[in-house]
Motif scaffolding. Sequence first.
Motif, PDB file in Angstrom:
ATOM      1  N   SER A 130      52.013 -75.348 -29.315  1.00  9.25           N
ATOM      2  CA  SER A 130      51.561 -73.382 -28.924  1.00  9.25           C
ATOM      3  C   SER A 130      50.847 -73.400 -27.369  1.00  9.25           C
ATOM      4  O   SER A 130      50.751 -73.693 -26.977  1.00  9.25           O
ATOM      5  N   PHE A 131      50.984 -71.472 -27.624  1.00  7.95           N
ATOM      6  CA  PHE A 131      50.051 -71.419 -26.076  1.00  7.95           C
ATOM      7  C   PHE A 131      49.175 -70.481 -26.139  1.00  7.95           C
ATOM      8  O   PHE A 131      49.586 -69.428 -27.278  1.00  7.95           O
ATOM      9  N   TRP A 132      48.532 -70.598 -25.508  1.00  6.21           N
ATOM     10  CA  TRP A 132      47.091 -69.537 -25.293  1.00  6.21           C
ATOM     11  C   TRP A 132      47.606 -68.942 -24.293  1.00  6.21           C
ATOM     12  O   TRP A 132      46.662 -69.624 -22.980  1.00  6.21           O
ATOM     13  N   ARG A 133      47.012 -67.685 -24.324  1.00  3.56           N
ATOM     14  CA  ARG A 133      47.007 -67.045 -23.213  1.00  3.56           C
ATOM     15  C   ARG A 133      45.566 -66.706 -23.037  1.00  3.56           C
ATOM     16  O   ARG A 133      44.438 -66.374 -23.347  1.00  3.56           O
ATOM     17  N   LYS A 134      45.395 -66.255 -21.581  1.00  5.97           N
ATOM     18  CA  LYS A 134      43.986 -66.529 -21.513  1.00  5.97           C
ATOM     19  C   LYS A 134      43.433 -64.910 -21.057  1.00  5.97           C
ATOM     20  O   LYS A 134      44.201 -63.953 -20.405  1.00  5.97           O
ATOM     21  N   ASN A 135      42.745 -63.936 -22.250  1.00  2.00           N
ATOM     22  CA  ASN A 135      42.364 -62.706 -21.798  1.00  2.00           C
ATOM     23  C   ASN A 135      41.605 -62.520 -20.495  1.00  2.00           C
ATOM     24  O   ASN A 135      40.955 -62.663 -20.222  1.00  2.00           O
ATOM     25  N   SER A 136      41.532 -61.314 -20.161  1.00  2.51           N
ATOM     26  CA  SER A 136      40.511 -60.688 -19.404  1.00  2.51           C
ATOM     27  C   SER A 136      38.777 -60.940 -19.001  1.00  2.51           C
ATOM     28  O   SER A 136      38.796 -60.999 -17.805  1.00  2.51           O
ATOM     29  N   ASP A 137      38.588 -61.374 -19.808  1.00  2.64           N
ATOM     30  CA  ASP A 137      37.239 -61.568 -20.508  1.00  2.64           C
ATOM     31  C   ASP A 137      36.936 -63.429 -20.485  1.00  2.64           C
ATOM     32  O   ASP A 137      36.090 -63.601 -21.255  1.00  2.64           O
TER      33      ASP A 137
ATOM     34  N   ARG B 293      58.151 -70.935 -22.829  1.00  2.00           N
ATOM     35  CA  ARG B 293      58.272 -70.022 -23.450  1.00  2.00           C
ATOM     36  C   ARG B 293      59.178 -69.585 -22.580  1.00  2.00           C
ATOM     37  O   ARG B 293      59.480 -69.136 -21.321  1.00  2.00           O
ATOM     38  N   GLN B 294      59.870 -67.689 -23.207  1.00  2.00           N
ATOM     39  CA  GLN B 294      60.291 -67.323 -23.049  1.00  2.00           C
ATOM     40  C   GLN B 294      60.453 -65.776 -22.136  1.00  2.00           C
ATOM     41  O   GLN B 294      59.056 -65.821 -21.305  1.00  2.00           O
ATOM     42  N   LEU B 295      61.282 -65.705 -21.565  1.00  2.00           N
ATOM     43  CA  LEU B 295      60.843 -64.695 -20.349  1.00  2.00           C
ATOM     44  C   LEU B 295      59.888 -63.227 -20.842  1.00  2.00           C
ATOM     45  O   LEU B 295      58.912 -63.081 -19.615  1.00  2.00           O
ATOM     46  N   SER B 296      60.131 -63.150 -21.696  1.00  2.00           N
ATOM     47  CA  SER B 296      59.023 -61.275 -21.931  1.00  2.00           C
ATOM     48  C   SER B 296      57.492 -62.662 -21.813  1.00  2.00           C
ATOM     49  O   SER B 296      56.242 -61.701 -21.879  1.00  2.00           O
ATOM     50  N   GLU B 297      57.682 -63.660 -21.790  1.00  2.00           N
ATOM     51  CA  GLU B 297      55.479 -64.606 -21.923  1.00  2.00           C
ATOM     52  C   GLU B 297      55.689 -64.635 -20.548  1.00  2.00           C
ATOM     53  O   GLU B 297      54.818 -65.610 -20.258  1.00  2.00           O
ATOM     54  N   THR B 298      56.093 -64.984 -19.221  1.00  2.00           N
ATOM     55  CA  THR B 298      55.868 -65.086 -18.146  1.00  2.00           C
ATOM     56  C   THR B 298      55.290 -65.430 -17.224  1.00  2.00           C
ATOM     57  O   THR B 298      54.775 -65.273 -16.267  1.00  2.00           O
TER      58      THR B 298
ATOM     59  N   SER C 138      38.419 -65.784 -22.331  1.00  2.00           N
ATOM     60  CA  SER C 138      38.535 -66.231 -23.515  1.00  2.00           C
ATOM     61  C   SER C 138      40.436 -66.829 -24.126  1.00  2.00           C
ATOM     62  O   SER C 138      40.305 -66.114 -22.897  1.00  2.00           O
ATOM     63  N   PHE C 139      40.588 -66.875 -24.837  1.00  2.00           N
ATOM     64  CA  PHE C 139      42.309 -67.016 -24.977  1.00  2.00           C
ATOM     65  C   PHE C 139      42.203 -67.140 -26.461  1.00  2.00           C
ATOM     66  O   PHE C 139      41.832 -67.381 -27.441  1.00  2.00           O
ATOM     67  N   THR C 140      43.502 -66.407 -26.362  1.00  2.00           N
ATOM     68  CA  THR C 140      44.040 -66.038 -28.521  1.00  2.00           C
ATOM     69  C   THR C 140      45.188 -66.614 -28.253  1.00  2.00           C
ATOM     70  O   THR C 140      46.161 -67.008 -26.757  1.00  2.00           O
ATOM     71  N   LYS C 141      45.997 -67.076 -29.363  1.00  2.00           N
ATOM     72  CA  LYS C 141      46.899 -68.244 -29.918  1.00  2.00           C
ATOM     73  C   LYS C 141      48.262 -67.069 -30.046  1.00  2.00           C
ATOM     74  O   LYS C 141      48.151 -66.352 -30.517  1.00  2.00           O
ATOM     75  N   PHE C 142      49.020 -67.436 -29.066  1.00  2.00           N
ATOM     76  CA  PHE C 142      50.409 -66.792 -28.733  1.00  2.00           C
ATOM     77  C   PHE C 142      50.558 -66.588 -30.397  1.00  2.00           C
ATOM     78  O   PHE C 142      51.061 -67.475 -31.078  1.00  2.00           O
ATOM     79  N   LYS C 143      51.052 -65.739 -30.384  1.00  2.00           N
ATOM     80  CA  LYS C 143      51.819 -65.223 -32.601  1.00  2.00           C
ATOM     81  C   LYS C 143      50.486 -65.698 -33.183  1.00  2.00           C
ATOM     82  O   LYS C 143      51.407 -66.036 -34.000  1.00  2.00           O
ATOM     83  N   GLY C 144      49.789 -65.333 -32.870  1.00  2.00           N
ATOM     84  CA  GLY C 144      48.537 -65.553 -34.236  1.00  2.00           C
ATOM     85  C   GLY C 144      48.937 -66.849 -34.806  1.00  2.00           C
ATOM     86  O   GLY C 144      48.692 -68.173 -33.960  1.00  2.00           O
ATOM     87  N   VAL C 145      47.941 -67.089 -35.971  1.00  2.00           N
ATOM     88  CA  VAL C 145      47.482 -68.467 -36.379  1.00  2.00           C
ATOM     89  C   VAL C 145      48.957 -69.406 -36.914  1.00  2.00           C
ATOM     90  O   VAL C 145      48.799 -70.124 -36.223  1.00  2.00           O
ATOM     91  N   ASN C 146      49.974 -68.352 -36.718  1.00  2.00           N
ATOM     92  CA  ASN C 146      51.449 -69.042 -36.670  1.00  2.00           C
ATOM     93  C   ASN C 146      52.006 -69.513 -36.449  1.00  2.00           C
ATOM     94  O   ASN C 146      53.524 -69.920 -36.230  1.00  2.00           O
ATOM     95  N   GLY C 147      51.890 -69.622 -34.695  1.00  2.00           N
ATOM     96  CA  GLY C 147      52.494 -69.223 -33.102  1.00  2.00           C
ATOM     97  C   GLY C 147      53.009 -70.817 -33.340  1.00  2.00           C
ATOM     98  O   GLY C 147      52.857 -70.626 -31.482  1.00  2.00           O
ATOM     99  N   ASN C 148      53.048 -71.892 -34.189  1.00  2.00           N
ATOM    100  CA  ASN C 148      53.475 -72.732 -33.225  1.00  2.00           C
ATOM    101  C   ASN C 148      55.081 -73.358 -33.002  1.00  2.00           C
ATOM    102  O   ASN C 148      56.034 -72.935 -34.627  1.00  2.00           O
ATOM    103  N   ALA C 149      55.402 -73.815 -32.590  1.00  2.00           N
ATOM    104  CA  ALA C 149      56.917 -74.042 -32.779  1.00  2.00           C
ATOM    105  C   ALA C 149      56.601 -76.657 -33.313  1.00  2.00           C
ATOM    106  O   ALA C 149      56.726 -76.935 -32.674  1.00  2.00           O
TER     107      ALA C 149
END
Length: 134
Positions: free
Chosen positions: A105-112, A57-62, A114-125
């Motif tokens: 894909s990358f799944w970001r951990k939320n404060s609660d 993942r790029q620097l904005s996501e580090t 849970s996990f949210t997929k980076f860039k939503g449902v289409n966030g796949n390379a």
Amino acid sequence: MKTRALALAGMVVAATSGLVGPAVAGTTDTEVVCYANALCNRSTGGGQTVSTVYAWRQLSETGATGFFEVFGPNGFKRTGPTDQEVDHTFVLNRTFPNGSLICVSFWRKNSDGSFTKFKGVNGNACTSVPIFGA
């Protein structure tokens, strides 16, 4: 060595091959795809065999904690560790059907928790099998 690159809707695709024709056993081909200039997939292999998938993942996501996931056809899926790593290498050494997509894909951990997929449902390379065509 062949190289191809394509930029579409926030996706960058580049591939290299030491071949002049279709992939054959004993060769290593590489295809790189980036989604939204922030999530990338570098797949290597030969023919229909995928040796490794390197996700980053790029620097904005580090600063985010989460995990990388690689997935493909017929329910194939592997996940990396949940931590703050900015890249992860998946060793697959697996053959997939021609025309398959191998996606990260990358799944970001939320404060609660849970996990949210980076860039939503289409966030796949996604790269395709064979890794590099003729």
